[in-house]
Motif scaffolding. Structure first.
Motif, PDB file in Angstrom:
ATOM      1  N   UNK A 127     -10.289  -1.138  20.693  1.00 21.14           N
ATOM      2  CA  UNK A 127     -11.601  -0.782  19.534  1.00 21.14           C
ATOM      3  C   UNK A 127     -10.775   0.030  19.143  1.00 21.14           C
ATOM      4  N   UNK A 128      -9.475   0.592  19.219  1.00 21.22           N
ATOM      5  CA  UNK A 128      -8.367   0.796  17.685  1.00 21.22           C
ATOM      6  C   UNK A 128      -7.387  -0.174  16.778  1.00 21.22           C
ATOM      7  N   UNK A 129      -7.168  -1.323  17.481  1.00 17.61           N
ATOM      8  CA  UNK A 129      -6.301  -2.165  17.176  1.00 17.61           C
ATOM      9  C   UNK A 129      -6.024  -2.516  16.082  1.00 17.61           C
ATOM     10  N   UNK A 130      -7.350  -2.153  15.225  1.00 22.28           N
ATOM     11  CA  UNK A 130      -7.055  -2.480  13.430  1.00 22.28           C
ATOM     12  C   UNK A 130      -6.390  -0.772  12.781  1.00 22.28           C
ATOM     13  N   UNK A 131      -6.257   0.408  13.420  1.00 27.69           N
ATOM     14  CA  UNK A 131      -5.708   1.169  12.613  1.00 27.69           C
ATOM     15  C   UNK A 131      -4.407   1.159  13.669  1.00 27.69           C
ATOM     16  N   UNK A 132      -3.782   0.836  14.627  1.00 30.42           N
ATOM     17  CA  UNK A 132      -2.501   0.679  15.640  1.00 30.42           C
ATOM     18  C   UNK A 132      -1.866  -0.451  14.199  1.00 30.42           C
ATOM     19  N   UNK A 133      -3.131  -1.793  14.191  1.00 33.40           N
ATOM     20  CA  UNK A 133      -1.462  -1.944  13.514  1.00 33.40           C
ATOM     21  C   UNK A 133      -2.050  -2.338  12.001  1.00 33.40           C
ATOM     22  N   UNK A 134      -2.005  -0.757  10.808  1.00 30.09           N
ATOM     23  CA  UNK A 134      -2.234  -0.588  10.128  1.00 30.09           C
ATOM     24  C   UNK A 134      -0.645   0.237  10.103  1.00 30.09           C
ATOM     25  N   UNK A 135      -0.994   1.528  11.629  1.00 31.80           N
ATOM     26  CA  UNK A 135       0.048   2.308  11.873  1.00 31.80           C
ATOM     27  C   UNK A 135       2.334   1.432  11.982  1.00 31.80           C
ATOM     28  N   UNK A 136       1.198  -0.075  12.636  1.00 38.98           N
ATOM     29  CA  UNK A 136       3.010  -0.742  12.611  1.00 38.98           C
ATOM     30  C   UNK A 136       3.423  -1.015  11.379  1.00 38.98           C
TER      31      UNK A 136
END
Length: 743
Positions: free
Chosen positions: A645-654
């Motif tokens: 569910x949070x893979x896009x926010x985590x990708x942006x953080x990376x």
């Protein structure tokens, strides 16, 4: 819409297929665990019912005369071999129409016996003086599984003549063999049916509840991602009802496939489950069965539960007609959730010193307090999780702890949901372990090298002797008894003043022994100065005095002087504790009174009386050992769902420079904090409940469980953490730069 839902579930691209497979595998694992739990419960009950026929002779239903049936003389007794229970049944038919016990084709004749498979193997490998010489005649067959509670059961059925058994005071004539659901008020083998049902219900709740939580968590995988698609559908005109139907179909397909695979998982692990001694004895594989109610409940209930969970999941997200998904932060849980927990503790504390007089009153009082505490723990769980999360966030020294703490504090209900089943399991079983351990400790279970475990006693009670036969005397003690390697002393206890022993204000044993004989074996205590004889218990041990070891005991002086003319009450044999010495001595002692109680050690008697508690302790250990990894699986599924569910926010953080190590720390803290908080609170509450119960019911203090309990809990927590850690490598794979770009 149903066809569209099926197409989205199975043909919605790589992501949909992956989601379907992951959900199905998770549900399959949960279903397999659920079926194994139900089969284990059924096997435990079946095992207890297999004891039923051994209680023939003590139940009215078996001793009542029946027309056309020739009665059977029946004498069942308990023997021991190397600390294990060995059941012996002597039978004699009075005619050709005599009933036959299960597991054998016909009643054995005089000089014949049937042996269980485990005993059959022992008779082939153990020297005859230690075991085989106890059974007269020859073995004519092996007892079938239908008569055995467990593959490891030691049982022998010995044939006798009717004249021999008719002369035995303890023998009874039976016209029917108990079977099925038959019960008796004076059962000598097996567990009380009412106690067994209640205890099994508690154990079932402790195991099934965490599994159901796990299955429910699995069906919610990628809930947020599905809701985003549903928002898009609303934008093009789909109604809320249509969206709900699509979500229901998608979840039901995955759950149905997982449920079907779960039956395969159960069949694969079934042989291994039979070898696990949940109750202290292994099972027959055929006992691990599922009823039609079990099969239908699981096969139908899991897909229905998935459909309900899918519908409930949509209530957490409001989807507007414009396709905007807005998450509403739930209201924080309030402190009023602690009220039931506090009320349960107060209720149990009230009865300390005010124990109800009746058994029913005690049952209702303690059960009400425990139920209140269980409900209070489940209700207070989110509040406790929130407080722990705020503590983590408030004391955070690193960004990972701050992010994880704030996220947990915003929605503690979701974090607690995955481990809520652990509360029931850990609380109930910790309370049981604490109470049982304390009871056993207060009853001073003998150690392996103690005098209670190394000395055998053969009793010659008048009621066990055949009328008209002389009582064995000292001259009847076989000479070979003292010659057995490992036998250190043979002592004869004479009959004392039985009336004084009953009327004495201070408990006094029914036997008497010369101080000259007692001085030869100081392990059994000593005489007061100047005494010629002392009053002792028949086993030279008797009830243990608090704080006084057997060799420190001073026996009360006896006024009896005519010891030579008194009948012999018992023979006590002191050994070096080796199996060879004890079993050889037991065989020789049994020849002195072959129809009385078999010789045994005090440790064996105490272990036999505590057998029910030990069985429940085994079941409690199984629940703790199983529920912790199940909770870990629930958290692992929650981790996977959260990552998806949070893979896009985590990708942006990376992309902004955040290291993958910090993101893993965030996810790890979000799962570890609820697990450890719930485990600590449940264990603490369980020990508190055990303490209050012991003080109210028995006035015993709480004794810390042995190392086995802590090893089980620690091992379960480590296994849970390992399961969670196994999901963290997914973080790197699903949060790459392409995820932020593609979405």
């Amino acid at each position: 819409m149903i066809a569209l839902g099926l197409r989205l579930a199975v043909a919605g691209g790589r992501e949909a297929a992956t989601r379907l497979v992951v959900v199905a595998l998770a549900v399959a694992l949960g279903t397999g665990l659920l079926l194994a739990t139900l089969a284990g419960i059924n096997a435990t009950k079946t095992q207890n019912l297999r004891y039923t026929w051994l209680n023939t002779g003590v139940a009215e239903a078996s001793t009542a005369s029946r027309p056309g049936v020739d009665p059977v003389w029946w004498l069942g007794r308990e023997n021991y071999f190397r600390g294990e229970e060995l059941l012996r049944l002597d039978v004699a038919a009075t005619g050709p129409a005599a009933p036959v016990p299960p597991g054998i084709p016909a009643l054995p004749g005089p000089g014949e016996f049937y042996a269980s498979p485990a005993l059959h193997d022992l008779l082939r490998t153990v020297p005859a003086p230690q075991l085989g010489d106890r059974f007269p005649g020859r073995e004519v067959g092996v007892i079938g599984d239908a008569a055995l509670p467990s593959p490891d059961t030691l049982l022998v059925i010995v044939g006798q003549t009717p004249q021999v058994l008719a002369a035995q005071p303890q023998a009874a004539q039976v016209s029917a063999i108990l079977g099925g659901e038959a019960t008796c008020r004076r059962c000598i083998v097996g567990l009380n049916d009412t106690m067994f049902t209640i205890s099994l219900s508690v154990i079932a709740a402790g195991l099934i509840f965490p599994v159901l939580i796990f299955i429910g968590t699995a069906t919610r995988l990628s809930a947020a991602r599905r809701e985003q698609r549903f928002a898009a559908m609303r934008l093009i005109g789909a109604t809320p009802r249509q969206v709900s139907l699509l979500a229901t179909v998608e979840s039901t397909v995955a759950a149905a496939a997982g449920a079907l695979l779960g039956f395969g998982v159960f069949l694969a692990v079934r042989p291994g489950l039979a070898a696990i001694p949940f109750t202290g004895a292994t099972f027959f594989p055929s006992d691990l069965t599922l009823t039609w109610v079990n099969v239908l409940s699981v096969a139908v209930g899991i897909p229905i539960g998935a459909a309900v969970a899918a519908r409930l999941a949509l209530r957490r997200v409001r989807i507007s007609p414009l396709g905007v998904t807005r998450r509403v932060t739930p209201k924080p849980p309030r402190a009023w959730r602690l009220i039931p927990l506090v009320a349960g503790i107060a209720e149990l504390a009230w009865f300390v010193g005010r124990k109800p007089e009746t058994t029913n009153g005690q049952t209702y009082a303690y059960l009400a307090g425990v139920v209140l505490m269980v409900a209070g723990l489940v209700l207070a769980g989110p509040w406790l999780t929130m407080r722990a999360a705020r503590l983590v966030a408030g004391r955070a020294q690193r960004p990972a702890a701050l992010i994880a703490g704030r996220r947990l504090a915003d929605d503690p209900m979701a974090a607690f949901r995955a481990v809520s089943g652990l509360v029931v399991a850990l609380f109930v079983m910790t309370a049981a372990s604490g109470a049982i351990t304390s009871y056993v400790a207060e009853r001073a279970q003998p150690t392996a090298g103690s005098v209670e475990a190394t000395s055998l006693t053969a009793n010659f009670w008048p009621e066990d002797l055949v009328p008209g036969t002389p009582t064995p005397s000292v001259s009847d003690i076989p000479a070979e008894l003292s010659a057995i390697p490992g036998v250190r002393a043979v002592l004869a206890v004479k009959e004392g003043d039985l009336q004084r022993a009953r009327d004495s204000a201070i408990p006094e044993g029914p036997g008497v022994i010369a101080c000259a004989d007692l001085a030869k074996v100081p392990e059994y205590g000593a005489c007061p100065p100047g005494a010629q004889a002392v009053a002792v218990w028949n086993d030279l041990i008797g009830p243990r005095e608090p704080g006084v070891a057997p060799d420190e005991r001073i026996w009360p002086q006896s006024a009896i002087t005519d010891l030579d003319s008194r009948r012999m009450l018992s023979v006590v044999v002191q050994t070096d504790g080796s199996d060879a010495a004890k079993e050889s001595a037991r065989t020789v002692l049994a020849t002195m009174n072959p129809w009385g109680m078999f010789p045994a050690t005090e440790a064996e008697f105490q272990a036999d009386s505590a057998q029910t508690l030990v069985q429940f302790q085994h079941l409690a250990d199984v629940v703790i050992l199983a529920s912790l990894p199940i909770a870990g699986c629930s958290l692992a599924v929650s981790v996977i769902a959260g990552l998806t569910d949070r893979k896009r926010p985590f990708s942006v953080l990376r992309l902004t420079g955040v290291r993958i190590r910090m993101l893993r720390a965030v996810v790890g803290l979000e799962t570890v904090v609820p697990l450890l908080v719930v485990a600590a609170v449940a264990i603490g509450a369980g020990f508190l409940a055990a303490t209050l119960f012991l003080r109210a019911q028995l006035d015993y203090p709480l004794h810390a469980p042995g190392g086995g309990y802590y090893a089980i809990v620690g091992g379960g927590l480590i296994a849970s953490l390992a399961i969670i850690a196994a999901t963290l490598p997914l973080l790197r794979r699903i949060t790459g730069p392409e995820t932020a770009r593609n979405e």
